[in-house]
Motif scaffolding. Structure first.
Motif, PDB file in Angstrom:
ATOM      1  N   PRO A 112     -89.268  55.102 -33.469  1.00  0.00           N
ATOM      2  CA  PRO A 112     -89.441  53.780 -32.869  1.00  0.00           C
ATOM      3  C   PRO A 112     -89.821  52.771 -33.950  1.00  0.00           C
ATOM      4  CG  PRO A 112     -91.340  55.146 -32.390  1.00  0.00           C
ATOM      5  CD  PRO A 112     -90.327  56.027 -33.067  1.00  0.00           C
ATOM      6  N   LEU A 113     -89.552  51.519 -33.666  1.00  0.00           N
ATOM      7  CA  LEU A 113     -89.866  50.441 -34.606  1.00  0.00           C
ATOM      8  C   LEU A 113     -91.203  49.815 -34.252  1.00  0.00           C
ATOM      9  CD1 LEU A 113     -89.068  48.519 -36.927  1.00  0.00           C
ATOM     10  CD2 LEU A 113     -87.988  47.079 -35.184  1.00  0.00           C
ATOM     11  N   ALA A 114     -92.132  49.846 -35.184  1.00  0.00           N
ATOM     12  CA  ALA A 114     -93.427  49.186 -35.000  1.00  0.00           C
ATOM     13  C   ALA A 114     -93.279  47.735 -35.429  1.00  0.00           C
ATOM     14  CB  ALA A 114     -94.505  49.885 -35.829  1.00  0.00           C
ATOM     15  N   THR A 115     -93.418  46.828 -34.455  1.00  0.00           N
ATOM     16  CA  THR A 115     -93.262  45.401 -34.729  1.00  0.00           C
ATOM     17  C   THR A 115     -94.056  44.582 -33.720  1.00  0.00           C
ATOM     18  OG1 THR A 115     -91.675  43.601 -35.099  1.00  0.00           O
ATOM     19  CG2 THR A 115     -91.173  45.139 -33.302  1.00  0.00           C
ATOM     20  N   SER A 116     -94.404  43.374 -34.126  1.00  0.00           N
ATOM     21  CA  SER A 116     -95.005  42.411 -33.203  1.00  0.00           C
ATOM     22  C   SER A 116     -94.051  41.249 -32.956  1.00  0.00           C
ATOM     23  CB  SER A 116     -96.337  41.880 -33.754  1.00  0.00           C
ATOM     24  OG  SER A 116     -96.090  41.153 -34.939  1.00  0.00           O
ATOM     25  N   ASP A 117     -92.870  41.318 -33.550  1.00  0.00           N
ATOM     26  CA  ASP A 117     -91.883  40.243 -33.463  1.00  0.00           C
ATOM     27  C   ASP A 117     -91.109  40.365 -32.150  1.00  0.00           C
ATOM     28  OD1 ASP A 117     -89.562  38.680 -33.646  1.00  0.00           O
ATOM     29  OD2 ASP A 117     -89.351  39.034 -35.799  1.00  0.00           O
ATOM     30  N   GLY A 129     -82.700  50.951 -28.545  1.00  0.00           N
ATOM     31  CA  GLY A 129     -83.741  51.559 -29.356  1.00  0.00           C
ATOM     32  C   GLY A 129     -85.122  51.444 -28.727  1.00  0.00           C
ATOM     33  N   GLU A 130     -86.059  52.146 -29.320  1.00  0.00           N
ATOM     34  CA  GLU A 130     -87.438  52.186 -28.829  1.00  0.00           C
ATOM     35  C   GLU A 130     -88.353  51.382 -29.753  1.00  0.00           C
ATOM     36  OE1 GLU A 130     -90.893  55.544 -28.013  1.00  0.00           O
ATOM     37  OE2 GLU A 130     -88.821  56.182 -28.293  1.00  0.00           O
ATOM     38  N   ILE A 131     -89.337  50.741 -29.140  1.00  0.00           N
ATOM     39  CA  ILE A 131     -90.296  49.903 -29.868  1.00  0.00           C
ATOM     40  C   ILE A 131     -91.696  50.490 -29.736  1.00  0.00           C
ATOM     41  CG2 ILE A 131     -91.416  47.606 -29.860  1.00  0.00           C
ATOM     42  CD1 ILE A 131     -88.579  47.575 -30.922  1.00  0.00           C
ATOM     43  N   HIS A 132     -92.453  50.405 -30.815  1.00  0.00           N
ATOM     44  CA  HIS A 132     -93.900  50.603 -30.770  1.00  0.00           C
ATOM     45  C   HIS A 132     -94.472  49.193 -30.905  1.00  0.00           C
ATOM     46  CE1 HIS A 132     -97.760  52.734 -31.643  1.00  0.00           C
ATOM     47  NE2 HIS A 132     -98.036  51.495 -32.002  1.00  0.00           N
ATOM     48  N   PRO A 133     -94.824  48.555 -29.794  1.00  0.00           N
ATOM     49  CA  PRO A 133     -95.241  47.148 -29.865  1.00  0.00           C
ATOM     50  C   PRO A 133     -96.613  46.987 -30.501  1.00  0.00           C
ATOM     51  CG  PRO A 133     -95.381  47.955 -27.609  1.00  0.00           C
ATOM     52  CD  PRO A 133     -94.811  49.074 -28.433  1.00  0.00           C
ATOM     53  N   LEU A 134     -96.680  46.118 -31.500  1.00  0.00           N
ATOM     54  CA  LEU A 134     -97.942  45.801 -32.176  1.00  0.00           C
ATOM     55  C   LEU A 134     -98.421  44.431 -31.719  1.00  0.00           C
ATOM     56  CD1 LEU A 134     -96.976  46.811 -35.832  1.00  0.00           C
ATOM     57  CD2 LEU A 134     -98.454  48.098 -34.254  1.00  0.00           C
ATOM     58  N   PRO A 135     -99.736  44.217 -31.701  1.00  0.00           N
ATOM     59  CA  PRO A 135    -100.248  42.902 -31.326  1.00  0.00           C
ATOM     60  C   PRO A 135     -99.990  41.874 -32.423  1.00  0.00           C
ATOM     61  CG  PRO A 135    -102.055  44.328 -31.963  1.00  0.00           C
ATOM     62  CD  PRO A 135    -100.816  45.174 -31.977  1.00  0.00           C
ATOM     63  N   ASP A 136     -99.625  40.661 -32.019  1.00  0.00           N
ATOM     64  CA  ASP A 136     -99.495  39.589 -32.992  1.00  0.00           C
ATOM     65  C   ASP A 136    -100.875  38.987 -33.247  1.00  0.00           C
ATOM     66  OD1 ASP A 136    -100.050  37.855 -30.857  1.00  0.00           O
ATOM     67  OD2 ASP A 136     -98.013  37.070 -30.737  1.00  0.00           O
ATOM     68  N   SER A 137    -100.943  37.859 -33.941  1.00  0.00           N
ATOM     69  CA  SER A 137    -102.231  37.262 -34.291  1.00  0.00           C
ATOM     70  C   SER A 137    -103.033  36.821 -33.082  1.00  0.00           C
ATOM     71  CB  SER A 137    -102.021  36.083 -35.240  1.00  0.00           C
ATOM     72  OG  SER A 137    -101.201  35.107 -34.618  1.00  0.00           O
ATOM     73  N   LYS A 138    -102.374  36.680 -31.924  1.00  0.00           N
ATOM     74  CA  LYS A 138    -103.071  36.303 -30.686  1.00  0.00           C
ATOM     75  C   LYS A 138    -103.306  37.500 -29.777  1.00  0.00           C
ATOM     76  CE  LYS A 138    -101.171  31.683 -30.899  1.00  0.00           C
ATOM     77  NZ  LYS A 138    -100.259  30.718 -30.336  1.00  0.00           N
ATOM     78  N   GLY A 139    -102.946  38.691 -30.247  1.00  0.00           N
ATOM     79  CA  GLY A 139    -103.138  39.900 -29.462  1.00  0.00           C
ATOM     80  C   GLY A 139    -102.013  40.191 -28.480  1.00  0.00           C
ATOM     81  N   VAL A 140    -100.938  39.421 -28.543  1.00  0.00           N
ATOM     82  CA  VAL A 140     -99.808  39.592 -27.638  1.00  0.00           C
ATOM     83  C   VAL A 140     -98.844  40.614 -28.229  1.00  0.00           C
ATOM     84  CG1 VAL A 140     -97.860  38.433 -26.511  1.00  0.00           C
ATOM     85  CG2 VAL A 140    -100.048  37.234 -26.801  1.00  0.00           C
ATOM     86  N   ARG A 141     -98.396  41.539 -27.374  1.00  0.00           N
ATOM     87  CA  ARG A 141     -97.431  42.557 -27.802  1.00  0.00           C
ATOM     88  C   ARG A 141     -96.055  42.223 -27.227  1.00  0.00           C
ATOM     89  NH1 ARG A 141    -100.129  47.525 -29.385  1.00  0.00           N
ATOM     90  NH2 ARG A 141    -102.361  47.229 -29.133  1.00  0.00           N
ATOM     91  N   PRO A 142     -95.016  42.475 -28.015  1.00  0.00           N
ATOM     92  CA  PRO A 142     -93.654  42.169 -27.515  1.00  0.00           C
ATOM     93  C   PRO A 142     -93.188  43.172 -26.454  1.00  0.00           C
ATOM     94  CG  PRO A 142     -93.513  43.189 -29.671  1.00  0.00           C
ATOM     95  CD  PRO A 142     -94.981  43.002 -29.365  1.00  0.00           C
TER      96      PRO A 142
END
Length: 142
Positions: A112-117, A129-142
């Motif tokens: 899986p792709l780890a991204t916050s984009d 594909g599969e995502i590992h959602p990371l938090p952005d600078s505001k804590g929001v995950r894609p």
């Protein structure tokens, strides 16, 4: 195994919002494409003023702790171009070619792709594909 986009590594190196989560991922097998490694170097040195030698040492250390820098083959590169040609839109999906290289590695089975984009996450999901959602600078995950 998890594919890291450039932002994930930059976030870790700069101790940003997702740094702790990325640190956890780095304890397992991870992949950073050579194109995304180049993007990390560019952003860290040019934008954030990191010392180039210290950055090289940091990246080398990450490589010794389980992160593989994956050379971009012709197949991965061509698929990245196909993905961008199919999915790029200036407003809805402004993904860079480097983003699409990470997407290509993900779709090739490296994990899986780890991204916050959010745009990149949407492209990878649209491609199956599969995502590992990371938090952005505001804590929001894609």
């Amino acid at each position: 195994m998890t594919v890291l986009d450039a932002y994930a590594v930059i976030s870790y190196l700069r101790d940003e919002a997702s740094a702790e989560e990325v640190a956890g991922l780095l304890r397992g097998p991870t992949v950073l494409t050579s194109v995304n490694a180049a993007e990390v170097r560019d952003q860290m040195v040019r934008v954030f003023g990191a010392d180039p030698d210290a950055l090289e040492a940091d990246l080398a250390l990450l490589s010794h702790t389980g992160m593989t820098v994956l050379a971009v083959t012709a197949e991965l590169g061509i698929e990245a171009g196909r993905i961008r040609a199919r999915r790029y839109h200036r407003e809805r999906a402004a993904v860079s070619l480097a983003d699409c290289v990470a997407a290509s590695a993900t779709l090739a089975g490296y994990g899986p792709l780890a991204t916050s984009d959010p745009a990149l996450a949407a492209v990878v999901r649209a491609e199956g594909g599969e995502i590992h959602p990371l938090p952005d600078s505001k804590g929001v995950r894609p």
